[in-house]
Enzyme design. Structure first.
Site, PDB file in Angstrom:
ATOM      1  N   ALA A 387     -14.946  -8.067   0.343  1.00  3.93           N
ATOM      2  CA  ALA A 387     -14.237  -9.232   1.318  1.00  3.93           C
ATOM      3  C   ALA A 387     -12.903  -8.595   1.655  1.00  3.93           C
ATOM      4  O   ALA A 387     -12.441  -8.994   2.867  1.00  3.93           O
ATOM      5  CB  ALA A 387     -14.047 -10.271   0.248  1.00  3.93           C
ATOM      6  N   ASN A 391      -4.186  -3.557  -0.300  1.00  3.77           N
ATOM      7  CA  ASN A 391      -3.330  -2.329  -0.128  1.00  3.77           C
ATOM      8  C   ASN A 391      -1.780  -3.036   0.023  1.00  3.77           C
ATOM      9  O   ASN A 391      -1.609  -3.954   0.922  1.00  3.77           O
ATOM     10  CB  ASN A 391      -3.580  -1.530   1.149  1.00  3.77           C
ATOM     11  N   GLU A 424      -5.495 -12.029  -2.327  1.00  6.63           N
ATOM     12  CA  GLU A 424      -5.230 -10.885  -1.768  1.00  6.63           C
ATOM     13  C   GLU A 424      -3.567 -10.699  -1.818  1.00  6.63           C
ATOM     14  O   GLU A 424      -2.948  -9.819  -2.153  1.00  6.63           O
ATOM     15  CB  GLU A 424      -5.611 -10.364  -0.503  1.00  6.63           C
ATOM     16  N   HIS A 427      -2.246 -10.341  -5.238  1.00  4.67           N
ATOM     17  CA  HIS A 427      -2.220  -8.832  -5.635  1.00  4.67           C
ATOM     18  C   HIS A 427      -1.032  -8.063  -5.348  1.00  4.67           C
ATOM     19  O   HIS A 427      -0.628  -6.958  -5.794  1.00  4.67           O
ATOM     20  CB  HIS A 427      -3.480  -8.089  -4.917  1.00  4.67           C
TER      21      HIS A 427
END
Length: 1007
Positions: A387, A391, A424, A427
């Site tokens: 998905a 980074n 994300e 993260h």
């Protein structure tokens, strides 16, 4: 020849002889005889000629000897490299054995390992990288790239070997330099690659010294692959022209496919990246562009700023011809969303861009740690294995998970997209800033990101109430299905080699990790939990951490509040043991106001324990924070907490009277199931029928989920969950309906091919009918937007319509067909976005082939990403096996179906009762192709294997599965073992409980 000339000649020859002799002493000479013969040459007489002939012969012999010695040396060198590819357990040769007779065999093996560190499954700890200077040239015309990397590293322990990762790269040259007071190149004795461990080995002639810094220069080249890992290519069509882009996916172990590096999480370093490419493209990386240089040949070199310390798998770059929209946070962070120019032009990225801006601020406030980089790019790519990938500074998303057209997207699509973005962005702290030391604790980043999906979404949309409600059905209930299998594993599990890393990225790490974090947060209290997280992040920022580091910070936070709970001791039971307990609460009739509380390991297939010595000989036990309330028709007491540490305990309960019931695991904050004596179950059923709102929404959903799953495993009679759903006619909240529908679909998979299926489906429809007619169908919002929709109302209506159409409600079928017919005749889609998937699927399943062709045409013509996904899934609903076979074949053998959607096509065909045998056969026939294409991608194989096997429930299908595993031994092992257990549990349920199940249904007045 003159005397002077002869004298000069003799002197020169003597000098040559002296040099040869010196060379010989240094191992480079030919022979003493030849040197002496050359040195003595006064007259050319016949005798001298004869002597010279003998010398020439000796010279020839010496040359042959030299060639032979050289050949042996070369062969030994080749053999040295070949030895690197052999098993580390190979016995030493005879001479070595004689020389080491006195040594212990284990000591000998350790010495061999030390001499050949490339054989070890982890990189040696002798060297530690500090900085990478990476320069790449990207050639999009032939999909290749070349590169040069300069790595600065510190020597920790003396070693002669530089061992780092390189996979599939053509390494041209590697040189090592001293960076001390006497700089200079170090002599390389040998350089080779060891593919078994994906490493490049540079053996030096002398040892590197501890505490000194060195530099290494490596040049290399490789393909920009058409697969989904490393540095790979993708494409899209715009205005009839196919355009290409290239992007990286390095997690977990694929940075080594793009450049030589120390590709393990603990080897953090800084990176400086330069990308050279044609000027028609732009390039992106983790950091902003520092400088761009335009060459005379119209090529651009982008030099990016230096990164903070980070792990290799978070490095990223992309070369594309996208456009972007941008925004700034309050603290000045630049956020850009890059996508296809047409998607940016239509505003498809606006929603994700806006919520990202708000989320960065939310996380900075919650974690008390600023976002570390000056920018954050969101890149939407057409093809990606997952998905999204977090980074640092350059998060990559597959288009379906970040681009939104509010005019055609459903509420569920909006919610899913929102949660992916929330995940994300989290993260950037849990993962990027603080990284797990090793993959065994991957849940430290994935569990937190999954937990904060719900916390962050609640921040964006407080009325959705995600953490207290949707978390239960979508995380807790879902992962307990998986973790109730004997083939499950602890959330922290040992990882020894690269092939083991993929298996730790599963729902146990993500969803169980999130569920345990939520349980701990509720035990600690939110303020204390937050303080512990703040300390954890600040202490380990730019570094690595293990689970004990987290437990220590949480224990310290508790102690500051005067609470002394050994968090590590409590949580080790939950993280180092597989599975979860079922807590059984039974009234003790011999003692007033007391209950017997016991715990045991919950398994769907108890027989599996007897076949696994590891399970049979393990005494599973947890420290369980059991919250309990007592209630009756009109009142429920405040919750109290009981710490259950033993297998069985006796506890006093106040307020327990005749007619009162007990309720455990209040609001389902704990990661366990709760069972009761049959009398208490009966009291809870009566409560739900008469006044359900006395019990919280979360517990109503929890009772439904526990009852269905306890019955499936044989802990309680089959009629209890069936009786429980009778109360749904009074239920006005979405969550209990959602829990019920998930459980009913699990039963539907077991029964939809049985002769008595209609008895079950009719029973379900009777429970749904009144709510279906009360709620009706939605109408398209006049403003064409889903943003203003009321979450609870919209989702409840959708859930009920889905149940009605799935189980055969005639009115629902007719309504769906009418909406499809209106679309075809008017060529205007007036179907409300929130139910389009239901309408499309129902229409395709009931109507003729022309409807399938119409949907197929719309799938290709639409530009809305969300609509494409719904249309493709609808095509799998057909009852026409010819069309289903056609779709399966097209998905794998053509470009008509996006590569990342192929697996979903196969799985959805398998969900169709008509398509199930086709998908199962297709999966087996195409396994080699599927495994080669998706085998390395996390989740892909497991998702596919589970998707096509979870519906199998006959002895013959179980045997087919076992035969398939035997024929493909060693591939997708963990997922296939799990598949066998699920199918065995399905077969077991049919054998033990099916008759009881239908017997009750036939007697029920609602049937």
């Amino acid at each position: 020849m003159a005397l002077e000339d002869r004298r000069a000649k003799r002197l020169s020859l003597t000098a040559v002889a002296a040099e040869e002799e010196n060379s010989l002493r240094n191992g480079r000479g030919l022979s003493d005889q030849w040197a002496d013969g050359v040195a003595v040459r006064s007259r050319t007489t016949e005798r001298h000629i004869a002597v010279h002939k003998r010398l020439v012969l000796g010279f020839a012999v010496s040359i042959v000897t030299l060639i032979a010695v050289t050949a042996v040396a070369v062969l030994l060198g080749v053999r040295f490299e070949e030895c690197a590819g052999e098993s580390a357990s190979r016995a030493p040769n005879a001479s070595s054995a004689r020389a080491n007779q006195s040594r212990d065999a284990h000591s000998s093996q350790r010495d061999e390992e030390a001499a050949q560190p490339w054989r070890q499954l982890r990189l040696p700890a002798s060297l530690r990288p500090r900085h990478y200077d990476l320069r790449l040239a990207v050639y999009m015309d032939n999909f290749t790239f070349s590169g040069e990397v300069n790595i600065e590293f510190e020597c920790v322990n003396a070693t002669r070997f530089v061992v780092l990762h390189a996979d599939g790269l053509r390494v041209d040259r590697a040189a090592v330099y001293s960076d001390s007071k006497k700089p200079g190149v170090l002599r390389v004795h040998r350089q080779f690659q060891y593919p078994a461990n994906q490493v490049l080995v540079v053996a030096l002639s002398r040892e590197l010294k501890p505490l000194r810094t060195y530099k290494m220069n490596i040049t290399f080249e490789a393909q920009i692959e058409n697969e989904l890992l490393g540095f790979f290519r993708s494409s899209y069509v715009m205005q009839g022209e196919r355009r290409y882009l290239a992007v990286t996916q390095f997690s977990p172990i694929h940075a080594r496919k793009a450049f030589p590096c120390f590709d393990e999480p603990v080897f953090k370093a800084t990176f400086k990246v330069s990308l050279k490419h044609e000027s028609a493209y732009l390039s992106l990386s983790n950091m902003p562009v520092e400088m761009s240089v335009l060459d005379e040949d119209e090529w651009v070199t982008d030099h990016f700023s230096r990164t903070p310390r980070m792990s290799t798998y978070y490095l990223a770059w992309a070369v594309c011809n996208f456009t972007y929209k941008e925004s700034f946070t309050r603290s000045g962070v630049l956020i850009r969303l890059y996508a296809r120019p047409d998607a940016i032009g239509r505003g498809y990225g606006d929603y994700a861009l806006n919520i990202t801006k708000r989320l960065l601020q939310f996380y900075e406030d919650y974690f008390k740690v600023k976002y570390s980089l000056p920018k954050l790019d969101l890149l939407a790519v057409p093809k990606h294995p997952y998905a999204a990938m977090e980074n640092w500074g350059l998060s990559v998303f597959v288009e379906q998970k970040i681009l939104l057209d509010p005019k055609v997207s459903s509420f569920s699509y909006l919610m899913e997209l929102t949660m992916v973005v929330v995940h994300e962005i989290c993260h950037q702290w849990f993962g990027d800033l603080v990284t797990p030391v090793w993959w065994e604790d991957v849940w430290l980043k994935e569990g937190f990101a999954h937990f904060f999906e719900y916390m962050g979404t609640d921040f964006l949309f407080p009325k959705w109430n995600m953490e207290k409600q949707r978390f239960l059905t979508d995380v807790l209930h879902e992962v307990m299905l998986l973790d109730g299998l004997a083939s499950s594993h602890p959330i922290s599990q040992q990882v020894y080699q690269a092939t083991d890393i993929d298996r730790v990225f599963d729902w146990i790490a993500y969803k169980k990790g999130a569920a345990l974090i939520r349980m701990l947060a509720n035990v600690m209290g939110q303020p204390v939990f937050q303080r512990g997280l703040n300390d954890y992040l600040r202490t380990h920022m730019y570094g690595n951490a293990a689970r004990d580091d987290l437990w220590n910070k949480f224990s310290e936070a508790m102690q500051k509040e005067g609470k002394y709970i050994n968090i590590k001791e409590v949580m080790n039971g939950w993280t180092l043991q597989m599975g979860y307990p079922v807590v059984t609460i039974i009234r003790n009739d011999s003692l007033d106001h007391s209950v017997i509380i016991s715990q045991e390991h919950f398994l769907y297939h108890p027989d599996a324990r007897n076949r696994d010595p590891g399970l049979l000989n393990t005494s599973f036990q947890w420290q369980i924070p059991l919250t309990v309330s007592v209630g009756n028709y009109t009142h429920i007491s405040p919750e109290s907490i009981i710490w259950l540490s033993n297998k069985t305990e006796l506890h006093k309960m106040s307020l327990m009277e005749e007619g009162t019931w007990l309720l455990g695991n209040i609001n389902q904050t704990g990661y366990f199931r709760v069972n009761y004596d049959l009398h208490n179950w009966r009291l809870l059923l009566e409560q739900l029928m008469k006044n359900p709102e006395i019990i919280s929404v979360g517990n109503r959903a929890g009772l439904i989920d526990d009852a269905f799953n306890l019955a499936r495993a044989g802990y309680i009679p089959q009629n209890i969950p069936l009786e429980m759903i009778c109360y749904l006619t009074q239920e006005r909240e979405f969550l209990p309906w959602h829990a019920a529908s998930r459980s009913l679909y699990q039963l539907d998979k077991l029964l939809d091919r049985s002769e008595e299926y209609s008895i079950f489906s009719d029973y379900v429809l009777k429970q749904v009918a009144s709510m279906y007619h009360r709620l009706g169908w939605p109408t398209s919002p006049s403003n064409g937007s889903i943003m203003q929709a009321a979450y609870q109302t919209e989702e409840l209506q959708r859930e009920v319509i889905m149940l009605a159409c799935s189980f055969g409600n005639k009115h629902c079928h007719n309504q769906a067909m009418a909406l499809i017919s209106d679309w075809i005749s008017s060529n205007k889609n007036r179907i409300p976005p929130n139910v389009r998937d239901i309408v499309y699927c129902t229409g395709v399943s009931l109507m003729d082939e022309d409807v399938w062709e119409f949907i197929w045409m719309k799938f290709h013509s639409t530009t809305a990403i969300s609509e494409k996904k719904v249309l493709l899934e609808a095509l799998t609903c057909s009852g026409n096996t010819f069309l289903l076979n056609r779709l399966l074949n097209l998905s794998l053998s053509s470009d008509l179906v996006p590569e990342q959607d192929v697996i979903d096509v196969i799985i959805h065909v398998g969900r169709n009762p008509r398509g199930r045998p086709l998908a199962w056969r297709y999966f087996r026939e195409k396994w080699d192709i599927l495994n080669s294409r998706y085998g390395e991608a996390l989740f892909m194989n497991a998702k596919l294997i589970n998707g096509v096997t979870e519906f199998l429930n006959t002895e013959s299908e179980l045997n087919e599965l076992k035969e398939f595993i035997e024929e493909n031994e060693g591939e997708g092992v963990s997922a296939l073992v799990r598949a066998v257990e699920i199918v065995e549990a399905n077969v077991r349920w049919h054998r033990l409980f099916r008759q009881q199940f239908f017997q009750w249904l036939r007697k029920s007045p609602d049937s």
